[in-house]
Design a protein around this motif. Structure first.
Motif, short mmCIF file in Angstrom:
data_model
loop_
_atom_site.label_atom_id
_atom_site.label_comp_id
_atom_site.label_asym_id
_atom_site.label_seq_id
_atom_site.Cartn_x
_atom_site.Cartn_y
_atom_site.Cartn_z
N SER A 113 5.82 31.19 -0.79
CA SER A 113 6.09 29.75 -0.82
C SER A 113 7.54 29.52 -1.21
CB SER A 113 5.17 29.07 -1.81
OG SER A 113 5.60 29.35 -3.12
N ASP A 114 7.97 28.32 -0.99
CA ASP A 114 9.33 27.92 -1.29
C ASP A 114 9.67 28.18 -2.75
OD1 ASP A 114 11.02 24.79 -0.51
OD2 ASP A 114 11.73 26.78 -1.13
N ASP A 115 10.85 28.67 -3.02
CA ASP A 115 11.22 28.99 -4.40
C ASP A 115 11.25 27.80 -5.31
OD1 ASP A 115 13.49 31.79 -3.93
OD2 ASP A 115 11.36 31.65 -4.43
N SER A 116 11.54 26.64 -4.77
CA SER A 116 11.69 25.49 -5.65
C SER A 116 10.37 24.78 -5.90
CB SER A 116 12.69 24.50 -5.04
OG SER A 116 12.13 24.01 -3.82
N GLN A 117 9.35 25.11 -5.12
CA GLN A 117 8.08 24.42 -5.30
C GLN A 117 7.27 25.09 -6.40
OE1 GLN A 117 8.53 21.38 -3.62
NE2 GLN A 117 6.32 21.65 -3.55
N ALA A 118 6.66 24.24 -7.19
CA ALA A 118 5.74 24.77 -8.20
C ALA A 118 4.34 24.60 -7.64
CB ALA A 118 5.91 23.99 -9.50
N ASP A 119 3.80 25.69 -7.09
CA ASP A 119 2.53 25.56 -6.38
C ASP A 119 1.40 25.15 -7.30
OD1 ASP A 119 3.74 28.51 -4.96
OD2 ASP A 119 3.75 26.56 -3.97
N LYS A 120 1.30 25.86 -8.42
CA LYS A 120 0.23 25.55 -9.36
C LYS A 120 0.85 25.44 -10.75
CE LYS A 120 -3.11 28.08 -6.69
NZ LYS A 120 -3.89 29.28 -6.55
N VAL A 121 0.56 24.35 -11.39
CA VAL A 121 1.13 24.11 -12.71
C VAL A 121 -0.01 23.93 -13.70
CG1 VAL A 121 2.61 22.64 -14.08
CG2 VAL A 121 3.07 22.92 -11.64
N TYR A 122 0.11 24.63 -14.81
CA TYR A 122 -0.90 24.49 -15.86
C TYR A 122 -0.16 24.21 -17.15
CZ TYR A 122 -5.07 25.61 -18.62
OH TYR A 122 -6.15 25.57 -19.48
N VAL A 123 -0.40 23.07 -17.71
CA VAL A 123 0.31 22.64 -18.92
C VAL A 123 -0.70 22.44 -20.03
CG1 VAL A 123 1.76 20.86 -19.91
CG2 VAL A 123 2.03 21.45 -17.50
N TYR A 124 -0.45 23.01 -21.18
CA TYR A 124 -1.39 22.81 -22.29
C TYR A 124 -0.63 22.89 -23.61
CZ TYR A 124 -1.23 27.94 -22.28
OH TYR A 124 -0.80 29.24 -22.28
N ARG A 125 -1.20 22.26 -24.58
CA ARG A 125 -0.57 22.30 -25.90
C ARG A 125 -1.00 23.57 -26.60
NH1 ARG A 125 -4.31 17.76 -28.89
NH2 ARG A 125 -6.25 18.88 -28.63
N SER A 126 -0.10 24.03 -27.45
CA SER A 126 -0.43 25.27 -28.13
C SER A 126 0.35 25.38 -29.43
CB SER A 126 -0.10 26.47 -27.23
OG SER A 126 -0.28 27.67 -27.94
N ILE A 127 -0.32 25.87 -30.45
CA ILE A 127 0.42 26.16 -31.67
C ILE A 127 0.70 27.65 -31.78
CG2 ILE A 127 -0.40 24.18 -32.96
CD1 ILE A 127 -2.46 25.96 -34.27
N ALA A 128 0.34 28.37 -30.77
CA ALA A 128 0.56 29.81 -30.79
C ALA A 128 1.78 30.20 -29.98
CB ALA A 128 -0.67 30.52 -30.24
N GLY A 129 2.46 29.23 -29.43
CA GLY A 129 3.64 29.56 -28.64
C GLY A 129 3.26 30.08 -27.27
N PRO A 130 4.28 30.40 -26.48
CA PRO A 130 4.00 30.91 -25.13
C PRO A 130 3.23 32.22 -25.22
CG PRO A 130 6.35 31.05 -25.65
CD PRO A 130 5.71 30.34 -26.77
N ARG A 131 2.37 32.44 -24.24
CA ARG A 131 1.52 33.61 -24.36
C ARG A 131 2.24 34.83 -23.84
NH1 ARG A 131 -2.36 34.38 -19.66
NH2 ARG A 131 -1.78 32.88 -18.04
N ARG A 132 1.80 35.97 -24.37
CA ARG A 132 2.52 37.19 -24.04
C ARG A 132 1.77 38.05 -23.03
NH1 ARG A 132 3.89 36.68 -29.94
NH2 ARG A 132 1.64 36.52 -30.00
N ASP A 133 0.60 37.59 -22.65
CA ASP A 133 -0.19 38.46 -21.77
C ASP A 133 -0.27 37.93 -20.35
OD1 ASP A 133 -3.51 37.25 -22.69
OD2 ASP A 133 -1.67 36.21 -22.17
N ALA A 134 0.68 37.07 -19.99
CA ALA A 134 0.61 36.51 -18.65
C ALA A 134 0.96 37.56 -17.61
CB ALA A 134 1.59 35.33 -18.54
N PRO A 135 0.25 37.56 -16.49
CA PRO A 135 0.59 38.50 -15.44
C PRO A 135 1.87 38.06 -14.74
CG PRO A 135 -1.13 37.05 -14.70
CD PRO A 135 -0.88 36.71 -16.13
N PRO A 136 2.44 38.90 -13.93
CA PRO A 136 3.73 38.57 -13.31
C PRO A 136 3.68 37.33 -12.42
CG PRO A 136 3.04 40.80 -12.70
CD PRO A 136 2.01 40.27 -13.62
#
Lengths: 388, 569
Positions: free
Chosen positions: B541-564
């Protein structure tokens, strides 16, 4: 056209067995979706995204290359003429859907019609036939999941107008989401929103129910050139006459559409001519996957063995040995012979059973008569008569 | 002067321990520091709606006495294959922390989490008091994991395996329950496909005298069901196996008699491939049924009507659309106490279908069941007028999920968008908490939602809307919104950013196949550091398009186990 010749009976039979096994595997693939989503893409070395992308036939299927050329040629020509650009030829699966494959035997009009028409129902339908028809219970769970059939569906869906299309791809495991990138925009993954487990249960449920449910015997009827299939309940008809008139009514809208230029007042008789004449031929696929001419066997036998129906154009029916405009009676005896051959075993078994029954009953009769005779003799010998 | 609290802490804790609702508990913990502490020491059950909103260490630190955990992982659209593989939500990190901090853990309920067999084995051996395991819509494990649970969990009372992506390697796991094991109360393996050893099951059911929930899989036959029921008349919830083999008259009578002995039964499900002729065996049970799940039995309208005539107390009904409108009329006639109706499509991908349900069936139910408050309805046609009638008859809807299966389909009579339908829903149903919309919808629908749906918490949108304005209305108007999931809508960055202030009060936002760009997401991530903004891109897909966006609140900060494939901005 050279391609129709390749649609000879043998070729179609191969296609049919391939289709059936692809049906089976795709249905078990969909039934195995909930079982092993991860394995499909990451752990299972025999199945990776690329493979599904390029797959044409089944793994280990004979001569997938042949199939490619068989249908690929058509599609190339169709591609150019229909602005079908951007779709890798390889993505198309041959032998996936019988109706579909026949529909693309060079008739550009039909191809365009199916694609640009109301929706990709026919093609999608064809693909849908795969999973429910396979009808395997989810007990079988071969890991060599094949998604070749559904891949065809999704690619074909691409040239649709940007308006989202009815999804056929829910039968497809998540693999496909990643598989065909250019097609991704126009596809409808995950719609309608039903969980995988339920989808798969329904697929096998439906096959069972449509085949054996008491009081209902739904079979799909496709007509070449029509944009979508219909379903009929064979149990609601008692003989061929009722059945064919119902079919005529059902499909009159399509034939009217096709010969609209011939005048608006399409009468029943003209329609009958269309269906009964050399223009269209009614065929059905029986339990063994063979395509037979409707009308040869008694009605009950027909309803028992009919799996689905197809109203073929005479010109396409060449390979089936069905009489067409140009080939006349030459092909008919072949089909008749085939029908006879097929049912020969049944006929002879029936005959044999009757003969055996006759012999048995006559024997019993004789035994009884003899016993009676002996009994009477004994009584007479006693010279006394029992008081009755 | 020293401040004395009105209650000693122990009393406060005792009182608070009676509070079960986690929302009440949250409110309690906000009162003051004393109450915060009292609450955290008395809490035994923690509910975590998004496993990435908090880390296991934080949970363990705050709540020292947890015995029961409910965790939800992936976004809901993962059920429909919209979330990439190995997205995350792995339970193992949680189990490791729990094993250290909560060795007395008793219950674990997981939804949309990734679990491996190793995790299940680890679970089985690390918690000696473990009692209840419930897995819904999870994946990554096989029946070997279940075998480990059966073998090691001596105090197990509940094993509930529902609709998971399980690798079914066979039914031998059931035989792993030791012969001395008698504590099982809930056993649900309805969604496994392999044959199990029936003798082992029969013995298990026979010795677990407190069993109240038993949901069998398809491989269990009617005759076997009868044998089980004879030993377990105390069952409150039964999921039958396959309901369609040939029975002799005597077998049928025995089955009916076994069923009629189950005086406590209030829930019935399973009924795979149910044949109409055997349904009368269920009549004795039907009289006290409150929940009937026929969503795996393709019944016809007359079969359903006959069955429902015996179910006057029914409150929840799940059916397939093979029952058609006539079947739903029977629902309206026979089940006046009905509160929940779910109609699933038997053949969702068959366009040329002569059957299924229409707006008429829904209207018929609404006339007969004024108490209806939860509906999930899959249909192929709907009209604005019908929906208006429905909500007029049933103004108490809390969950209204209407799925018109052809995306973007208008009112089939007037050809207008379905705006007025959902407008009527939100105007009339003031208690509406959950709404799923479908059909051809313009921004007007979302204006209505924003203006009237003040109690709305969950909104699912697909193939709808005309411009950013639609989403902006929702973000601006629905003050109680917690979960918003959108797919294939023309909402772009302006819409995404209109909710800037709002996302921290929500659990999550999902937007896929919309017009959101990477720049928009980056902006959001920059402005709101306490939100995790994750983008999943599709190949090619186009580099500038965000195909799927998932936004959530967190007190744990960004997660470290996200796949590439998942980028955290």
């Amino acid at each position: 056209m050279s391609t129709p010749l390749e649609h000879d009976y043998i070729g179609l039979a191969e296609t049919s067995s391939m289709e059936r096994s692809s049906e089976k595997i795709s249905s078990s693939s969909s039934s195995s979706i909930p079982s092993n989503i991860e394995d499909k893409t990451t752990n299972n070395p025999s199945l990776n995204l690329k493979e599904t992308e390029l797959r044409l036939g089944l793994p280990g299927s004979e001569s997938p290359e042949r199939k490619l050329s068989l249908f690929g040629k058509d599609l190339e020509t169709n591609d150019k003429s229909n602005g079908f650009a951007g779709i890798p030829l390889k993505n198309l699966v041959s032998g996936a859907k019988r109706g579909f494959s026949d529909a693309i035997d060079g008739s550009n009009g039909k191809w365009v019609f199916a694609i640009n028409g109301k929706s990709d129902v026919e093609l999608g339908k064809g693909a849908v036939l795969a999973s429910p028809r396979g009808g395997l219970d989810s007990k079988t769970n071969p890991q060599q999941v094949r998604t070749s059939v559904p891949v065809m569906k999704e690619v074909v869906g691409v040239p649709q107008s940007p308006k989202p299309v009815q999804d056929k791809k829910n039968l497809v495991p998540p693999v496909n989401e990643h598989a065909s990138a250019p097609a991704a925009k126009a596809q409808v993954v995950g719609w309608p929103p039903i969980r995988s487990f339920r989808k798969n249960s329904m697929a096998s449920n439906l096959a069972k129910n449509s085949d054996e449910a008491a009081g209902c015997l739904y079979v799909k009827v496709s007509m070449d050139g029509a944009p979508y299939l219909r379903k009929v309940d064979l149990k609601t008809y008692n003989n061929y006459r009722e059945f064919s008139s119902a079919l005529e009514k059902m499909f009159s809208c399509f034939t009217i559409g096709q010969c609209g230029s011939n005048g608006d007042g399409l009468s029943e008789s003209r329609l009958m001519d269309l269906l009964h004449g050399s223009e269209y031929v009614l065929t059905y696929e029986d339990k063994d996957g063979d395509w037979m001419l409707v009308g040869d066997v008694p009605w009950e036998m027909f309803t028992d063995s009919c799996r689905r129906l197809r109203i073929m154009k005479g010109s396409e029916a060449i390979g089936l040995g069905i009489p067409s405009k140009s080939h006349g009676e030459m092909q008919e005896p072949e089909l008749m012979q085939k029908t006879w051959k097929k049912h020969r075993i049944l006929y002879s078994t029936t005959l044999y059973t009757y003969v055996c029954a006759f012999r048995y009953y006559s024997l019993m009769y004789l035994v009884e008569v003899r016993e009676k005779r002996d009994c009477i003799r004994q009584i007479m010998a006693l010279k006394t008569y029992p008081i009755i | 002067s020293s401040r004395r609290s009105s209650f000693p802490d122990e009393v406060l804790e005792r009182v608070l321990s009676l509070l079960k609702s986690h929302r009440d508990r949250s409110s309690v913990s906000l009162v003051c520091k004393d109450w915060y502490n009292a609450e955290r020491w008395s809490r035994t059950h923690v509910f975590i709606g998004n496993c990435y909103s908090v880390s296991p260490e934080i949970v363990a630190r705050r709540f020292p006495k947890i015995r029961s955990v409910t965790l939800k992982g992936k976004p809901r659209f993962s059920d429909f294959n919209l979330v990439p593989e190995n997205w995350g939500a792995d339970i193992h990190a949680w189990l490791v922390v729990f094993a250290a901090k909560y060795p007395f853990l008793e219950e674990l309920r997981l939804k949309r989490m990734a679990i491996s067999d190793e995790s299940l084995e680890f679970l089985a051996v690390s918690f000696p008091n473990f009692k209840a395991l419930s897995l819904l819509s999870c994946d990554g494990f096989s029946t070997n994991g279940l075998a480990a649970i059966a073998t090691h969990c001596k105090n197990l009372t509940e094993l509930d395996i529902q609709e998971n992506g399980i690798d079914d390697k066979g039914g031998s796991w059931l035989s792993c329950f030791p012969e001395s094991f008698t504590s099982l109360e809930v056993l649900n393996f309805a969604n496994l496909s392999s044959d199990i050893n029936f003798d082992a099951l029969e013995r298990l059911v026979g010795r677990c005298k407190s069993m109240r929930v038993l949901k069998l899989n398809r491989s269990v036959s009617l005759e076997q069901l009868q044998r089980l029921l004879v030993n377990a008349p105390q069952l409150a919830e039964l999921g039958t196996g396959s309901f369609s083999e040939e029975l002799t008259f005597r077998q049928y009578v025995e089955l009916e008699s076994a069923l009629s002995n189950c005086k406590n039964m209030h829930t019935l499900s399973g009924l795979w491939d149910a044949k109409g002729i055997y349904l009368p065996a269920l009549y004795p049970v039907c009289t006290h049924l409150t929940f009937l799940n026929l969503s795996y039995a393709a019944l016809r309208s007359d079969e359903l009507a006959k069955l429902l005539a015996h179910c006057p107390r029914l409150k929840r009904l799940w059916v397939l659309d093979t029952v058609e409108d006539k079947g739903l009329e029977a629902v309206g006639l026979n089940c006046p106490l009905l509160e929940e109706l779910r109609v699933f499509p038997a053949d969702p991908f068959d366009e040329e279908i002569i059957h299924g349900v229409t707006e008429a069936g829904f209207v018929a139910v609404s006339f007969g069941c004024p108490g209806l408050h939860y509906v999930l309805y899959f249909c192929r046609q709907m009209t604005n007028a019908a929906v208006a009638t429905i909500v007029q008859n049933c103004p108490d809807f809390t969950h209204f999920r209407l799925c018109i299966m052809n995306p973007g389909q208008p009112d089939y009579i007037t050809n207008e968008p379905m705006d007025e339908a959902f407008g009527a829903v939100v105007k009339t149903c003031t208690k509406l908490q959950r709404l799923s919309v479908s059909g051809l919808l313009t921004d007007l629908t979302f204006e209505y939602i924003g203006r009237y749906a003040k109690n709305l918490e969950t909104l699912s949108v697909a193939f709808a809307g005309s411009s950013d304005w639609g989403m902006q209305c929702v973000m601006g108007g629905c003050s109680k919104l917690r979960k918003l999931e959108i797919r294939d809508c023309p909402f772009g960055n302006a819409a995404l950013l209109s909710g800037l202030e709002k996302y921290e009060s929500m659990r999550s936002l999902w937007m896929s196949a919309c017009n959101v760009t990477m720049n928009g997401c980056r902006l959001l991530a920059r402005e709101m550091p306490r939100l995790n903004v994750e983008v999943m891109k599709e190949d090619g897909s186009d580099d500038s398009q965000a195909d799927k966006v998932y936004v959530y609140r967190s007190i744990a900060g960004p997660r470290r186990d996200a796949p590439p494939s998942v980028l955290t901005l």
